[in-house]
Design a protein around this motif. Structure first.
Motif, PDB file in Angstrom:
ATOM      1  N   VAL A   1       0.548  -1.300   0.315  1.00  0.00           N
ATOM      2  CA  VAL A   1      -0.200   0.184   0.029  1.00  0.00           C
ATOM      3  C   VAL A   1       0.957   1.045   0.289  1.00  0.00           C
ATOM      4  CG1 VAL A   1      -1.862   1.407   1.377  1.00  0.00           C
ATOM      5  CG2 VAL A   1      -1.918  -1.271   1.060  1.00  0.00           C
ATOM      6  N   VAL A   2       0.562   1.967  -1.363  1.00  0.00           N
ATOM      7  CA  VAL A   2       1.372   3.232  -0.838  1.00  0.00           C
ATOM      8  C   VAL A   2       0.564   4.579  -1.125  1.00  0.00           C
ATOM      9  CG1 VAL A   2       2.869   4.381  -2.658  1.00  0.00           C
ATOM     10  CG2 VAL A   2       3.417   1.944  -2.549  1.00  0.00           C
ATOM     11  N   PRO A   3       1.360   5.236   0.298  1.00  0.00           N
ATOM     12  CA  PRO A   3      -0.304   6.942   0.413  1.00  0.00           C
ATOM     13  C   PRO A   3       0.620   7.674  -0.631  1.00  0.00           C
ATOM     14  CG  PRO A   3       1.611   6.315   2.315  1.00  0.00           C
ATOM     15  CD  PRO A   3       1.578   4.802   1.124  1.00  0.00           C
ATOM     16  N   VAL A   4      -0.150   8.513  -1.203  1.00  0.00           N
ATOM     17  CA  VAL A   4       0.849   9.566  -1.668  1.00  0.00           C
ATOM     18  C   VAL A   4      -0.735  11.052  -1.796  1.00  0.00           C
ATOM     19  CG1 VAL A   4       1.696   8.188  -4.201  1.00  0.00           C
ATOM     20  CG2 VAL A   4      -0.945   8.445  -4.403  1.00  0.00           C
ATOM     21  N   GLU A   5       0.237  11.851  -1.302  1.00  0.00           N
ATOM     22  CA  GLU A   5      -0.939  12.928  -0.960  1.00  0.00           C
ATOM     23  C   GLU A   5      -1.335  13.719  -2.766  1.00  0.00           C
ATOM     24  OE1 GLU A   5       1.769  15.317   1.055  1.00  0.00           O
ATOM     25  OE2 GLU A   5       2.035  14.036   3.067  1.00  0.00           O
ATOM     26  N   THR A   6      -0.134  13.719  -3.661  1.00  0.00           N
ATOM     27  CA  THR A   6      -0.498  14.309  -4.849  1.00  0.00           C
ATOM     28  C   THR A   6      -1.030  13.654  -6.051  1.00  0.00           C
ATOM     29  OG1 THR A   6       1.355  15.432  -5.301  1.00  0.00           O
ATOM     30  CG2 THR A   6      -0.127  16.407  -4.124  1.00  0.00           C
ATOM     31  N   PHE A   7      -0.916  14.340  -7.721  1.00  0.00           N
ATOM     32  CA  PHE A   7      -1.404  13.466  -8.254  1.00  0.00           C
ATOM     33  C   PHE A   7       0.187  13.538  -9.194  1.00  0.00           C
ATOM     34  CE2 PHE A   7      -2.069  13.940 -13.521  1.00  0.00           C
ATOM     35  CZ  PHE A   7      -2.332  12.688 -13.148  1.00  0.00           C
ATOM     36  N   ASP A   8       0.949  14.786  -8.917  1.00  0.00           N
ATOM     37  CA  ASP A   8       2.508  14.646  -9.426  1.00  0.00           C
ATOM     38  C   ASP A   8       3.352  13.373  -8.789  1.00  0.00           C
ATOM     39  OD1 ASP A   8       1.692  17.177  -9.760  1.00  0.00           O
ATOM     40  OD2 ASP A   8       3.648  17.547 -10.285  1.00  0.00           O
ATOM     41  N   ALA A   9       3.088  13.301  -7.452  1.00  0.00           N
ATOM     42  CA  ALA A   9       3.595  12.486  -6.549  1.00  0.00           C
ATOM     43  C   ALA A   9       2.963  10.711  -6.953  1.00  0.00           C
ATOM     44  CB  ALA A   9       3.291  12.450  -4.832  1.00  0.00           C
ATOM     45  N   ALA A  10       2.000  10.572  -7.496  1.00  0.00           N
ATOM     46  CA  ALA A  10       1.682   9.574  -7.889  1.00  0.00           C
ATOM     47  C   ALA A  10       2.217   9.195  -9.363  1.00  0.00           C
ATOM     48  CB  ALA A  10      -0.197   9.406  -8.294  1.00  0.00           C
ATOM     49  N   ILE A  11       2.337  10.106 -10.074  1.00  0.00           N
ATOM     50  CA  ILE A  11       3.269   9.764 -11.030  1.00  0.00           C
ATOM     51  C   ILE A  11       4.821   9.683 -10.757  1.00  0.00           C
ATOM     52  CG2 ILE A  11       3.737  10.883 -13.080  1.00  0.00           C
ATOM     53  CD1 ILE A  11       0.571   9.960 -13.511  1.00  0.00           C
ATOM     54  N   ARG A  12       4.995  10.129  -9.980  1.00  0.00           N
ATOM     55  CA  ARG A  12       6.576   9.595  -9.793  1.00  0.00           C
ATOM     56  C   ARG A  12       6.349   8.186  -9.039  1.00  0.00           C
ATOM     57  NH1 ARG A  12       6.969  15.594  -7.749  1.00  0.00           N
ATOM     58  NH2 ARG A  12       6.556  14.811  -5.716  1.00  0.00           N
ATOM     59  N   GLU A  13       5.593   7.995  -8.514  1.00  0.00           N
ATOM     60  CA  GLU A  13       5.611   6.200  -8.077  1.00  0.00           C
ATOM     61  C   GLU A  13       5.400   5.572  -9.153  1.00  0.00           C
ATOM     62  OE1 GLU A  13       6.301   5.229  -5.363  1.00  0.00           O
ATOM     63  OE2 GLU A  13       6.629   7.141  -4.096  1.00  0.00           O
ATOM     64  N   LEU A  14       5.030   5.969  -9.960  1.00  0.00           N
ATOM     65  CA  LEU A  14       4.519   4.870 -11.329  1.00  0.00           C
ATOM     66  C   LEU A  14       5.859   4.888 -12.789  1.00  0.00           C
ATOM     67  CD1 LEU A  14       0.655   5.981 -12.104  1.00  0.00           C
ATOM     68  CD2 LEU A  14       1.895   3.943 -10.833  1.00  0.00           C
ATOM     69  N   PHE A  15       6.574   6.214 -13.079  1.00  0.00           N
ATOM     70  CA  PHE A  15       6.766   5.997 -14.110  1.00  0.00           C
ATOM     71  C   PHE A  15       8.645   6.555 -13.249  1.00  0.00           C
ATOM     72  CE2 PHE A  15       2.903   7.023 -15.616  1.00  0.00           C
ATOM     73  CZ  PHE A  15       2.626   5.468 -16.330  1.00  0.00           C
ATOM     74  N   ASP A  16       9.232   6.537 -13.735  1.00  0.00           N
ATOM     75  CA  ASP A  16      11.333   7.355 -13.710  1.00  0.00           C
ATOM     76  C   ASP A  16      10.874   8.488 -13.491  1.00  0.00           C
ATOM     77  OD1 ASP A  16      14.533   6.763 -14.833  1.00  0.00           O
ATOM     78  OD2 ASP A  16      12.887   7.277 -12.632  1.00  0.00           O
ATOM     79  N   ALA A  17      10.992   9.044 -12.421  1.00  0.00           N
ATOM     80  CA  ALA A  17      10.807  10.525 -12.326  1.00  0.00           C
ATOM     81  C   ALA A  17      11.992  10.914 -12.780  1.00  0.00           C
ATOM     82  CB  ALA A  17      11.748  11.035 -10.831  1.00  0.00           C
ATOM     83  N   SER A  18      13.360  10.375 -13.042  1.00  0.00           N
ATOM     84  CA  SER A  18      14.570  11.016 -13.357  1.00  0.00           C
ATOM     85  C   SER A  18      14.295  11.192 -15.233  1.00  0.00           C
ATOM     86  CB  SER A  18      15.949  10.128 -13.665  1.00  0.00           C
ATOM     87  OG  SER A  18      15.496   8.559 -14.523  1.00  0.00           O
ATOM     88  N   GLU A  19      13.146  10.247 -15.835  1.00  0.00           N
ATOM     89  CA  GLU A  19      12.570  10.853 -17.170  1.00  0.00           C
ATOM     90  C   GLU A  19      11.912  12.231 -17.826  1.00  0.00           C
ATOM     91  OE1 GLU A  19       9.123   9.626 -21.009  1.00  0.00           O
ATOM     92  OE2 GLU A  19      10.302   8.451 -18.773  1.00  0.00           O
ATOM     93  N   GLY A  20      11.739  12.616 -16.496  1.00  0.00           N
ATOM     94  CA  GLY A  20      10.748  14.217 -16.714  1.00  0.00           C
ATOM     95  C   GLY A  20      11.908  15.042 -16.691  1.00  0.00           C
ATOM     96  N   ASN A  21      13.871  14.696 -15.702  1.00  0.00           N
ATOM     97  CA  ASN A  21      14.153  16.194 -15.876  1.00  0.00           C
ATOM     98  C   ASN A  21      15.037  16.247 -16.946  1.00  0.00           C
ATOM     99  OD1 ASN A  21      13.089  16.506 -13.299  1.00  0.00           O
ATOM    100  ND2 ASN A  21      13.991  15.155 -12.124  1.00  0.00           N
ATOM    101  N   LYS A  22      15.077  15.454 -18.405  1.00  0.00           N
ATOM    102  CA  LYS A  22      15.489  15.487 -18.878  1.00  0.00           C
ATOM    103  C   LYS A  22      15.423  16.555 -20.078  1.00  0.00           C
ATOM    104  CE  LYS A  22      15.324  10.525 -20.840  1.00  0.00           C
ATOM    105  NZ  LYS A  22      14.648   9.912 -21.432  1.00  0.00           N
ATOM    106  N   THR A  23      16.549  17.125 -19.847  1.00  0.00           N
ATOM    107  CA  THR A  23      17.116  18.279 -20.855  1.00  0.00           C
ATOM    108  C   THR A  23      16.217  18.034 -22.048  1.00  0.00           C
ATOM    109  OG1 THR A  23      19.469  18.428 -20.564  1.00  0.00           O
ATOM    110  CG2 THR A  23      18.388  19.340 -22.273  1.00  0.00           C
ATOM    111  N   ARG A  24      15.086  19.681 -22.098  1.00  0.00           N
ATOM    112  CA  ARG A  24      14.302  19.801 -23.133  1.00  0.00           C
ATOM    113  C   ARG A  24      14.645  19.398 -24.596  1.00  0.00           C
ATOM    114  NH1 ARG A  24      12.955  24.020 -19.425  1.00  0.00           N
ATOM    115  NH2 ARG A  24      14.179  25.649 -20.887  1.00  0.00           N
ATOM    116  N   PHE A  25      16.032  19.914 -24.988  1.00  0.00           N
ATOM    117  CA  PHE A  25      16.522  19.920 -26.262  1.00  0.00           C
ATOM    118  C   PHE A  25      16.160  18.496 -26.249  1.00  0.00           C
ATOM    119  CE2 PHE A  25      15.456  22.923 -29.076  1.00  0.00           C
ATOM    120  CZ  PHE A  25      15.281  24.477 -27.959  1.00  0.00           C
ATOM    121  N   LEU A  26      16.749  17.551 -24.794  1.00  0.00           N
ATOM    122  CA  LEU A  26      16.839  15.972 -25.825  1.00  0.00           C
ATOM    123  C   LEU A  26      16.707  15.306 -25.603  1.00  0.00           C
ATOM    124  CD1 LEU A  26      20.225  16.348 -23.006  1.00  0.00           C
ATOM    125  CD2 LEU A  26      20.039  16.321 -25.644  1.00  0.00           C
TER     126      LEU A  26
END
Length: 857
Positions: free
Chosen positions: A479-504
């Motif tokens: 059971v994973v408690p999450v406070e926000t929708f952003d947190a839920a997406i981070r739990e589901l998918f690799d958070a580093s993917e969204g931090n890639k340089t925009r032009f990459l």
């Protein structure tokens, strides 16, 4: 060796053979043959495009009229699921239809190799029905729908079904007074697929006739055979008239859903009024619909998998939710809900996004608070795009009304995944409400929901962080408690993917497209469509002050004029011509060559050089056979380049290299040299053609023709008119024949006129400079990247400012062209378009909503 063109008087007696030429098309093979026509694969002799040519095998006035009716119908229909007719070709008074060539087998051939899976059968059928519905909307009824008349275009993946053969087409809205093609009481169609009314009178056919055939076709897709069969045609027609066939539900080993059976049954009714009135009504029972026909029916919008019960037309009573025991699906997020008695259940959510819509379409069996929660979920998941994207959603697993807000979080996850093309990890379920600020709200019945998740094999459940109380998770459930929708997406998918340089991002690779276009010159055939008008407006046409044409009419054998050439040369020299260029090939030796050579020598002694053309083919250069002519005249090549898209002459090579390594100047260069009385050999240095003091830019030995006025023309043999040509270089050539017609920006001209325009361009030193491909690529890439950068740097609501860069780039490009510097404009336009799209897609403000785990800078 290509086969010489042949002519036919009776199509029935003379079938076409590979290599035969019909107008502009060469026959390659036979594709198929019916009772009255044969279809060939043909290729355009100039454009190298492949087509299908339908030719009558029986020459009869009624068949010709029906073929023309078929051609008019298919030519009027432009739809991806229909095969269009592009042209009508006359073969000795008999029309033949030129159609698109469909690379693939027929549906009939596909069914001979085995049945497609139900979901593939449904996809193919929907494509066929959509195309026929398009024809109905424009007043055409096909009347001969069957697997053999459906081609599968396998150039696309998956293949696209395309309906063809409108040979029995009926026009519902015929103009008044037009002759009826189908006589009353005539039966037309294919037994097994034709409707009962066609058995009696094909003229009564309407849209419902095609609905019947579509039902038979869907039956064939599900079973591999037509619904009506028998040992002979009479048995088939009797079975059709009585609607006597084996229903899908009564067949063994039929892997088709009950929904197919219900649709087929209604299509194959004997009474047209009992069938679906339109194909759209039929598709509503097959395609995903925003609301089901039965109020308590579970919505199933997953077209990629076979459809299951409940089926259209089932009278399922209202009942309590029933737990589904299937393994957890990963394509659709799974939500956890409870009923009024507190029992937990799992439901799978399906979402379809409409980029051209704005509405939220919800299933009917939800309460008002659930509908409000769905609106909030769409707003949170789509962010700035919420007002520009329509959402249609439903769920599977329950048939009773769903209440509460527990679907808020799972629906938001489903919408987010649909927007990004992502898939929820296997074994994960969700429950929780959602607020407008993205916070996840507590919901009731959490213990029952967790038990339902564990019972159905889920390993992880995302729940609201608040409101858990002392809830104990079942063994083996994370059971994973999450406070926000952003947190839920981070739990589901690799958070580093969204931090890639925009032009990459992967989208940045699209900037290589304009670079590729510029380097390879793929747009060079279209560029002149933009460049020539700019040159014409900025500079106007060059005046034809330096050249004139002495034209003779088309000759069956140009050697007949060779005896008159010496007198013509003497007269032109006497009139004050500066140079004489014969645009006439003189390879073969004649008895008049010695006299002609003597006249050339007299002209050269008077300071008027005479230039003869060289024959060039596949890097082989041929001189005249006459030794006297080779010794007396100057020689030059007469080549020009036509683009392969519009076949317009735009460029000409200034220097031709032979197979033995020799180099020969273009006849226009030799004429310029003679006109300027330059003894030194021409040269090309640093991209510049030098003829004495004359300078013209070239690229890869190519010079670009500047728009030029037409040179004056006098008739060959009109010696008195020659006196008006003083001070000009004279071109002698044929005008009026069809074999020497070429296209330029101003229209159709003869070859000698192109040579005159090239000479004027070089003499007036107005050949535009063609920019090197590397410069074009760099300029395009710079404009594209600057457009993307500016669009991402400004606030999202002001992203329209990014248009400043492509507009400035276009202004620079047009200014350069006006200055006779031909820079490639199309790669720059493509790069600007990519830059604008990239800026909108990857803008920090939209990126924060597209990828909630990314913090906008």
């Amino acid at each position: 060796m290509p086969t010489a063109p042949i002519r036919y008087t009776h199509a029935v007696r003379n079938p076409l053979q590979p290599g035969d030429i019909i107008e502009r098309y060469r026959v390659e093979s036979t594709l198929g043959e019916g009772g009255t026509a044969r279809v060939y694969r043909v290729r355009h002799t100039a454009l190298d495009t492949v087509h299908a040519l339908k030719v009558l095998t029986i020459d009869h006035p009624k068949l010709r009229g029906r073929l023309m009716a078929e051609g008019k119908a298919q030519a009027a229909l432009n739809h991806p699921n229909l095969v269009p007719v592009r042209d009508v070709i006359d073969i000795d008074g008999t029309p033949a239809l030129l159609m698109d060539f469909v690379a693939g087998q027929s549906l009939d051939a596909l069914l001979h190799h085995g049945l497609p899976p139900p979901h593939e059968a449904l996809r193919l059928f929907i494509g066929i029905a959509t195309g026929v519905a398009y024809a109905h909307a424009r007043g055409f009824v096909h009347r001969d729908l069957k697997p053999a008349n459906v081609l599968l275009d396998q150039t696309a993946h998956p293949s696209i079904p395309r309906v063809t053969d409108f040979g029995l087409v009926r026009v519902l809205r015929e103009p008044s007074g037009q002759e009826r093609r189908t006589a009353v009481g005539v039966m037309m169609g294919t037994p097994g697929y034709m409707a009962p009314e066609q058995l009696r009178d094909s003229h009564t056919a309407d849209q419902r006739t095609d609905v019947f055939a579509l039902g038979a076709l869907l039956y064939t897709l599900a079973t591999g055979e037509a619904p009506f069969s028998g040992p002979d045609q009479l048995d088939v027609m009797n079975a059709t008239a009585e609607a006597r066939y084996v229903r899908l539900r009564d067949r063994e080993q039929t892997d088709a859903s009950g929904r197919f059976d219900a649709v087929i049954d209604r299509c194959l009714r004997v009474d047209p009024a009992a069938r679906y009135p339109t194909i759209d009504a039929l598709l509503q029972d097959l395609e995903p619909a925003p609301t089901p026909l039965v109020s308590n029916q579970t919505l199933d919008w997953d077209r990629g998998s076979p459809m299951h019960e409940p089926t259209v037309g089932d009278d399922a009573p209202n009942q309590a939710p029933t737990r589904i025991d299937a393994a957890p699906a990963t394509k659709h997020p799974t939500a956890l809900i409870v009923d009024e008695q507190g029992t937990g259940f799992t439901v799978q959510i399906s979402v379809h996004l409409d980029p051209n819509g704005t509405d939220m379409v919800s299933p009917p069996n939800i309460s008002r608070d659930t509908a409000v929660a769905a609106q909030i979920s769409a707003s949170v998941a789509l962010g700035a795009h919420a007002n520009r994207i329509g959402v249609r959603w439903g769920f599977r697993g329950v048939s009773a009304e769903v209440r509460g807000t527990s679907l808020g979080l799972p629906l938001a996850v489903a919408i987010w995944c649909a927007h990004h093309g992502r898939t929820v990890p296997a074994g994960v379920a969700f429950t929780g409400g959602l607020d407008m600020d993205g916070r996840i709200a507590a919901v009731s019945g959490l213990p029952a929901k967790l038990r339902a998740a564990a019972t159905n094999g889920f390993r992880t459940v995302l729940v609201p962080a608040h409101g858990q109380g002392r809830c104990a998770a079942p063994d083996g459930l994370n059971v994973v408690p999450v406070e926000t929708f952003d947190a839920a997406i981070r739990e589901l998918f690799d958070a580093s993917e969204g931090n890639k340089t925009r032009f990459l991002r992967w989208e940045s690779g699209l900037f290589l497209l304009p670079v590729f276009l510029a380097i390879t010159g793929l747009t060079s055939a279209i560029e002149p469509m933009l460049i020539d008008p700019v040159l014409r407006v900025s500079h106007g046409e060059l005046p034809a002050d330096n050249t004139a044409i002495v034209a003779f009419p088309p000759q069956r054998d140009a050697r007949a004029l060779r005896s008159t050439h010496p007198a013509t040369i003497d007269a032109l020299v006497a009139s004050g011509a500066k140079a004489i260029f014969f645009d006439v090939i003189m390879l073969a030796e004649t008895n008049d060559d010695d006299a002609l050579a003597a006249a050339i020598e007299r002209a050269d002694a008077a300071g008027v050089p005479v230039i003869l053309p060289l024959m060039t083919e596949n890097e082989l250069v041929l001189h005249p056979e006459s030794d006297a002519l080779r010794a007396a005249a100057r020689f030059g090549a007469v080549l020009a380049q036509a683009d392969t898209t519009f076949w317009q002459v735009r460029r000409a090579p200034m220097r031709v290299h032979s197979i033995d390594g020799g180099a020969f100047w273009h006849a226009a260069v030799q004429t310029v040299r003679a006109h300027l009385n330059v003894d030194a050999e021409p040269s090309i240095r640093d991209g510049v053609l030098q003829v004495g003091p004359n300078r013209n830019p070239v690229w890869a030995d190519l010079a670009y023709l500047h728009p030029t006025e037409a040179s004056p023309i006098v008739e060959y043999g009109d010696l008195d008119a020659y006196r008006e040509l003083r001070g000009r270089s004279i071109l002698i050539g044929e005008m009026g024949g069809a074999d020497d017609v070429h296209r330029v920006a101003s229209g159709a001209v003869y070859g000698v006129q192109i040579e005159a325009a090239l000479i004027e361009t070089l003499l007036q030193q107005r050949a535009p400079r063609m920019v090197q491909p590397e410069v074009n690529a760099g300029f395009s890439l710079l404009i594209g990247l600057c457009t993307a950068w500016l669009g991402m740097a400004v606030p999202y609501r002001r992203r329209g400012l990014a248009w400043v860069v492509p507009l400035a780039g276009l202004a620079i490009g047009l200014t350069l062209v006006a200055s006779s510097v031909l820079i490639a404009l199309i790669p720059m336009i493509v790069a600007s378009t990519i830059g604008l799209w990239f800026a909108q897609r990857c803008h920090p403000e939209t990126n924060a909503h597209r990828n909630p785990s990314t913090t906008a800078s």
